[in-house]
Design an enzyme around this catalytic site. Structure first.
Site, PDB file in Angstrom:
ATOM      1  N   GLU A 333       0.857  -1.200   0.000  1.00  0.00           N
ATOM      2  CA  GLU A 333       0.000   0.000   0.000  1.00  0.00           C
ATOM      3  C   GLU A 333       0.888   1.243   0.000  1.00  0.00           C
ATOM      4  O   GLU A 333       0.718   2.158   0.809  1.00  0.00           O
ATOM      5  CB  GLU A 333      -0.917  -0.002   1.222  1.00  0.00           C
ATOM      6  CG  GLU A 333      -1.694  -1.300   1.372  1.00  0.00           C
ATOM      7  CD  GLU A 333      -2.739  -1.267   2.475  1.00  0.00           C
ATOM      8  OE1 GLU A 333      -2.399  -0.842   3.592  1.00  0.00           O
ATOM      9  OE2 GLU A 333      -3.895  -1.655   2.218  1.00  0.00           O
ATOM     10  N   CYS A 417     -10.568   0.651   7.397  1.00  0.00           N
ATOM     11  CA  CYS A 417     -10.023   1.962   7.767  1.00  0.00           C
ATOM     12  C   CYS A 417     -10.675   3.107   7.008  1.00  0.00           C
ATOM     13  O   CYS A 417     -10.921   4.172   7.567  1.00  0.00           O
ATOM     14  CB  CYS A 417      -8.521   1.972   7.547  1.00  0.00           C
ATOM     15  SG  CYS A 417      -8.015   1.361   5.919  1.00  0.00           S
TER      16      CYS A 417
HETATM   17 ZN   LIG Z   1      -7.964   3.126   4.499  1.00  0.00          ZN
END
Ligand SMILES: [Zn+2]
Length: 820
Positions: A333, A417
């Site tokens: 990520e 998230c």
């Molecule tokens: Zn996130």
């Protein structure tokens, strides 16, 4: 305003103002720190937006997204985790409830939504919501261990905590456990709820954990740095609220404890002050840079500022998407290499866009330069709000700039998230509009509404009237309460000054020569820019008005030639809005095959009925396809582009932001083959959707795209995380067909993942109801980076099956599968 008073000055004395600040602060609930940012944001509680763009979004966030996110936290057991942790502490837990959460950071989702809900409470009281949160806080408090430790992933079953948590507290924090990440989000929520309601319940829970941290870590005690940053920002907020310097010192201690020699994944490769390039996990990175800005503002640490300034230059010059998104690659990520900005596989996590805006806002508050607001605005209107659907109930985790038609929003994620982060960010958007330094007001964003701004002993009332971002006319009416002299700095956005970003990463390729115009009480003001602002200095009185005219022609943008993915392509922009072509608006439902000639005339039109009201860009383009002889056929088609943020609100479709304007970049639709016309299915092994919402579709193997290598992440299918198994993928032909060969291009992500070429494979055909192997002498190739062709004795069949056996300990996957 008395006109002789108008002059343009280079202002910005660093003022240590006694006025209370903080993005989310209300005056009664903070202690003024002795040092602070030289510029203070006007808190969102003082800014009331009534416009057609933000006000409905903020209301959707309040009425739909926040209740929906709380509901998801309940449904997915995130609330029950606290209940079970409390039962475990009392020794009253049943064995079946001793179930550790799927992820050790699941606690944060509740904290984030509480934070978002608190922001809404501070502008719109809601006793039902408040009492629901009070109930949650009781559950959270009951899950806290006696000494303050709060982490359900251990407390529920201390003898068998989450596999990432380690056998003992903190021992895995720098890698996997997320104990401090959870606390950072707790601190943000606790401060927000305290400031919204005056209730100390969540704050006391938070302070108890912070005191445990202060007792455990610091000079002469244990050393630690957070594996996933955010606790630094959270500790500074606790410091603002309490004035207790231990929290600020601990934040600095944790930053200074980082690196060198650790992983770049979480920015521990170097001491924070020695870092010069944005590397690793993009959310962690931006949270760290934001925390460094906070600590620098409170301590005057210039080494921190130097480091984050240098890293910012790297991002803005080499690692920023035109949408404002950051974090190019799904592997970790993370930020990619310099100029590595692929479109189809762009990761651009919604949280990273939020982190990017936190960071740019803070750099503005430190330096007073509008270039940071330029980046913030670009992210805000494009790659950030793309993360939530128009109805507020489904989300993107990744925000790519191209789609092959298989990507869709999701109502929630295993790793959730992003939705929670959206709730807290959206509720605080009005706090980014204005800022104050001493006797100077900054007008940073344009949005209709009013604000009451305490400034230099007066309450300044401001009314903005505008249809921004669809129109660039802005009227700012001023009521200073009592007449007086002060400065108003009005931002002239970079996009209106011919500079899409403050670097050479992107440039406008056209020059429409429409000037920006600023008037005070109808009189033109010469435009002298000072850090991107026109400074209007003088005696202001009630009824004075500033009018701003920012022309918004349709603009074409080109990327720096070092960005390989954008060569021969243009992006379209109008005002701050980046555009995308989406399949649903195209007569052919395809947009990846478009060619937009350089001289194609493009016009903008407002469509109140479309996507909650958007300005669309329209014109003519060319649609390209290969005919059966392999010749490219061009046909003229109607072209429509919508704001990028609004794509994927009408189902799955192709989408492109960077549209070819030269034939070399165009991707004609391949001529149909038997494989492409077939229905494709695969054995069910392996996850089809990852925790982060990445979907895998067997249709990838016959979509006609050509891979650049076996590791090309653009369009493939694999069975990961299955390993060492036998799996299959199958074509059902549109009609019985005679076939005599196949070509297979294997997927293999060596260096990045656990997928390798298979140990062996074969092809089966359907004979009646039975699957029979084809007859072939082979060889059954497993070469990487090429097609492996196998001829076999011709069979006439309705279906063909590719069966593979994985290597022991590895998974397998297919890029493309052709049939002859
Ligand atoms: Zn996130």
């Amino acid at each position: 305003m008395k006109s002789p008073g108008i002059r343009l000055t280079a202002v910005l004395a660093v003022v240590l103002c006694s006025q209370l600040t903080g993005q989310q602060s209300s005056a009664s609930n903070t202690v003024a720190p002795p040092r602070d940012y030289p510029i203070k944001p006007v808190p969102f509680t003082a800014v009331h937006l009534t416009d057609a763009f933000w006000a409905p979004r903020i209301e959707t966030n309040r009425k739909v997204t926040i209740p929906f996110a709380f509901q998801k936290c309940e449904e997915t057991g995130r609330v029950a985790n606290f209940v079970h942790a409390a039962e475990a502490l009392r020794g009253q837990i049943s064995n079946q409830d001793r179930k550790i959460p799927p992820y050790p950071f699941d606690d944060t989702d509740i904290y984030k939504v509480i934070e978002g809900a608190s922001y809404t409470l501070s502008v719109k009281p809601d006793p039902v919501l408040e009492s629901y949160i009070d109930g949650l806080i009781l559950k959270i408090g009951a899950a806290q261990e006696k000494d303050g430790y709060l982490y359900t992933a251990r407390t529920i079953d201390p003898a068998h905590p989450h596999q990432w948590s380690g056998a003992h507290r903190w021992e895995e924090e720098e890698v996997l456990s997320h104990e401090l990440y959870n606390l950072g989000h707790l601190y943000e929520a606790a401060v927000a709820y305290y400031q919204a309601t005056g209730k100390r319940s969540l704050l006391e829970i938070a302070l108890k954990t912070a005191n445990l941290l202060c007792d455990t870590f610091g000079p002469g005690k244990k050393t630690i740095w957070p594996g996933h940053q955010i606790v630094e920002m959270g500790l500074v907020k606790l410091y603002r609220v309490t004035g207790d310097e231990r929290y600020l010192n601990l934040a600095k201690f944790m930053l200074d404890a980082r690196g060198p020699g650790g992983s770049s994944y979480n920015q521990a490769n170097l001491k924070v002050v020695d870092q010069t390039e944005a590397v690793g996990h993009a959310v962690r990175a931006t949270y760290m840079y934001s925390g460094m800005a906070d600590v620098a503002a409170m301590t005057g640490d210039t080494a921190y500022v130097h480091a984050i300034d240098t890293i910012w230059e790297n991002v803005v010059r080499k690692k920023l998407y035109i949408s404002g998104g950051i974090g190019a690659t799904g592997a970790g990520e993370a930020f990619g290499a310099n100029y590595e900005l692929p479109n189809l596989t762009a990761y651009n996590e919604t949280c990273a866009s939020i982190g990017n805006d936190f960071w740019n806002e803070r750099l503005f508050l430190l330096h007073g330069d509008s270039k940071y607001i330029d980046v913030m605005e670009r992210t805000l209107y494009n790659g950030l709000i793309s993360g939530v659907s128009l109805d507020g109930k489904s989300f993107f985790y990744q925000n790519p700039l191209e789609s092959n038609g298989r990507k869709a929003r999701s109502p929630w994620f295993g790793v959730a998230c992003c939705p929670g982060n959206i709730t807290r960010f959206m509720a605080s958007v009005p706090g980014y509009v204005y800022a104050v330094a001493g006797d100077t007001l900054y007008v940073n964003l344009f949005a209709g509404g009013n604000a009451e701004i305490p400034m230099g002993g007066r309450t300044l009332k401001i009314v903005q009237e505008t249809r921004y971002p669809w129109e660039g006319n802005v009227r700012i009416s001023i009521d200073p309460g009592k007449p007086g002299s002060f400065a108003i700095k009005v931002r002239i956005p970079g996009w209106a000054r011919g500079e899409p970003v403050p670097s050479d990463l992107y440039r406008f390729v056209d020059d429409p020569h429409e000037p920006v115009c600023v008037r005070v009480n109808g009189r033109n003001v010469p435009i002298h820019l000072d850090e991107g602002y026109v400074t209007l200095n003088g005696e202001w009185k009630r009824g004075d008005a500033i009018t701003l005219d920012l022309p918004m022609p349709v603009r074409r943008i080109a990327a720096n030639s070092q960005v390989a993915a954008d060569r021969g392509r243009v992006a379209l922009e109008r005002g701050p809005i980046v555009y995308a072509a989406e399949g649903v608006d195209s007569p052919t439902h395809r947009v990846r095959n478009l060619l937009l000639p350089e001289d194609a005339k493009l016009t903008a039109a407002y469509r109140p009925d479309l996507l909650n009201g958007v300005e669309v860009i329209e014109g003519r383009a060319l649609s390209l396809a290969y005919d059966a002889q392999g010749k490219v056929v061009r046909s003229a088609v109607r072209f429509t582009a919508i704001p990028y943020y609004a794509w994927a609100n009408r189902g799955r479709d192709e989408m492109v932001v960077w549209i070819p304007d030269s034939a070399s970049a165009a991707k004609p639709v391949p001529s149909p083959t038997l494989a492409m016309a077939s229905k494709v299915t695969a054995s069910s092994g392996g996850g089809r959707v990852t925790g982060e919402g990445m979907e895998k579709h067997p249709e990838a193997v016959n979509d006609g795209d050509e891979p650049s290598s076996s590791s090309d992440p653009a369009s493939y299918f694999d069975w990961w995380p299955e390993k060492g198994k036998t799996e299959w993928i199958e074509y059902d032909f549109p009609k019985t067909s005679t076939v005599s060969g196949v070509q297979v291009y294997w997927f293999d992500d060596t260096g990045r993942g656990e997928v390798r070429v298979p140990a062996s494979w074969r092809v089966l055909y359907k004979d009646g109801d039975a699957w029979k192997p084809v007859r072939s002498a082979g060889p059954w190739g497993v070469e990487r980076d090429k097609y492996n062709a196998v001829a076999f004795r011709a069979v006439t069949t309705s279906s063909l099956r590719l069966e593979l056996t994985m290597q022991v300990g590895w998974s397998a996957g297919v890029q493309k599968w052709k049939v002859e």
